[in-house]
Scaffold this motif. Structure first.
Motif, mmCIF file in Angstrom:
data_model
loop_
_atom_site.group_PDB
_atom_site.id
_atom_site.type_symbol
_atom_site.label_atom_id
_atom_site.label_comp_id
_atom_site.label_asym_id
_atom_site.label_seq_id
_atom_site.Cartn_x
_atom_site.Cartn_y
_atom_site.Cartn_z
ATOM 1 N N ASP A 1 0.834 -1.166 -0.313
ATOM 2 C CA ASP A 1 -0.227 0.567 -0.191
ATOM 3 C C ASP A 1 0.904 1.681 0.135
ATOM 4 O OD1 ASP A 1 -2.526 -1.490 0.308
ATOM 5 O OD2 ASP A 1 -2.978 -1.637 2.134
ATOM 6 N N ARG B 1 1.588 -10.233 1.342
ATOM 7 C CA ARG B 1 0.359 -9.949 1.791
ATOM 8 C C ARG B 1 -0.194 -10.153 2.665
ATOM 9 N NH1 ARG B 1 -0.915 -5.189 -0.907
ATOM 10 N NH2 ARG B 1 -2.856 -4.639 0.854
ATOM 11 N N LEU C 1 1.408 3.417 -2.981
ATOM 12 C CA LEU C 1 0.841 3.256 -3.969
ATOM 13 C C LEU C 1 0.327 4.840 -4.726
ATOM 14 C CD1 LEU C 1 -0.997 1.057 -5.976
ATOM 15 C CD2 LEU C 1 -2.797 1.671 -4.188
ATOM 16 N N TRP D 1 -9.218 2.888 -4.866
ATOM 17 C CA TRP D 1 -8.376 2.153 -6.162
ATOM 18 C C TRP D 1 -8.772 2.127 -7.008
ATOM 19 C CZ3 TRP D 1 -4.320 5.803 -5.590
ATOM 20 C CH2 TRP D 1 -4.117 5.942 -4.434
ATOM 21 N N HIS E 1 -6.126 -3.343 -2.653
ATOM 22 C CA HIS E 1 -5.813 -2.078 -2.293
ATOM 23 C C HIS E 1 -7.205 -1.329 -1.501
ATOM 24 C CE1 HIS E 1 -0.921 -2.126 -2.741
ATOM 25 N NE2 HIS E 1 -2.356 -2.225 -4.551
#
Length: 320
Positions: A123, A296, A126, A247, A243
């Motif tokens: 993140d 992640r 970004l 986004w 995200h």
């Protein structure tokens, strides 16, 4: 993330085939299994030259029976795309050799050059990366090769969509009805067809003193000719799942800010965005695995299904 192995970890026939593609006196001194892909086995090969220098190649091999069956089309398409891209400013690997029917290797394979950089799925940062992704996709869509790739294929249909348990049934029913309609007319573009952060390499300065820059775009097996909206939609869905839904909506804006042209009618835009988003229904698991391998861990299948649900709701609410 990579696993380090010795060169003999390559299957014997494949190793012999790769060796035949090397220059005089060159030899493979190291192999690494590259993680992050979904459909193929990927390896980085470090090749040493007689003068002591080294270079890196990447080997793609289809080992899953489904993809072995379709490897002839996929690998030839990627090899052709890479050859065309070599004449452009789009940073893509260079093709070295292809064995689409496994005439020489244990499995259908493509050998290509390796690009610098790495994928970035965090993140953090970004906001700076999204405009770069958008500009890169605009540049891809500007290409008009003499030999156009095959027409795009949709990856789902209205009747095939099965929402995850707990999804907003009203929103999903409305979304499914949108993609049940015929595809809107479009101006054809050269499409990557699988453009998303996992297929884009970045160079990041260690101390953050310089902004990020894109060093490569990889995985061209799905190269197609079709609507720019669908390429944008695919990256939008991935951004929404990685995200957050906002986004996904933001990427289409960034694409237009970069000079890209999307469908003028809101309903047409909605069609392409939902056509891609709904294709992830029931398919989240394979997408989540490489994201988790990249660090992640919080992106569980359930967490991503919830993000997909929220994204579909946001699309129906914002663009309908």
């Amino acid at each position: 993330m990579t696993d380090h192995d010795e060169a003999p970890a390559l299957r014997p026939l494949t190793l012999a085939w790769v060796n035949r593609q090397l220059g005089p006196g060159e030899r493979i001194v190291r192999t690494e299994a590259l993680h992050g892909g979904i459909t193929a086995e990927m390896r980085r090969l470090t090749v040493a030259a007689p003068d002591g220098g080294t270079r890196a190649l990447v080997l793609r091999s289809f080992v899953d029976p489904y993809f072995v069956k379709h490897a002839g089309d996929l690998l030839n398409r990627e090899a052709d795309a890479l050859a065309q891209l070599a004449e452009t400013d789009v940073p893509a690997p260079g093709p070295v050799a292809v064995d689409p029917a496994a005439a020489h290797c244990e499995y259908p394979s493509l050998l290509m050059t390796r690009l610098p950089g790495r994928t970035v799925l965090t993140d953090e940062g970004l906001q700076a990366r999204v405009p770069l992704l958008a500009r890169q996709l605009v540049a891809i869509h500007a290409l008009d090769p003499a030999d156009r790739p095959q027409r795009y294929k949709a990856w789902t249909t209205a009747d095939a969509v099965v929402p995850a348990q707990g999804s907003d049934r009203v929103a999903w029913a409305a979304a499914i009805e949108v993609i049940r309609k015929p595809a809107p007319p479009f101006e054809g573009r050269f499409m990557h067809r699988d453009f998303h952060p996992g297929n884009v390499l970045f160079d990041l300065s260690p101390d953050g003193s310089a902004g990020p820059r894109i060093t490569g775009v990889v995985d061209w097996v799905q190269t197609s000719w079709g609507p720019a909206d669908l390429d944008v939609a695919h990256c939008s869905t991935n951004l929404a799942l990685l995200h957050g839904p906002a986004w996904g909506l933001r990427f289409a804006e960034a694409y237009e800010e970069a000079g890209g042209v999307l469908a003028s009618a809101a309903g047409e835009r909605l069609y392409w965005l939902l056509l891609d988003a709904l294709a992830f229904a029931g398919q989240v698991g394979p997408v989540v695995r490489p994201w988790q391998e990249a660090g992640r861990a919080e992106l569980t299948t359930r967490a991503v299904e919830e993000r997909l649900d929220a994204y579909v709701i946001s699309l129906v609410d914002a663009l309908s």
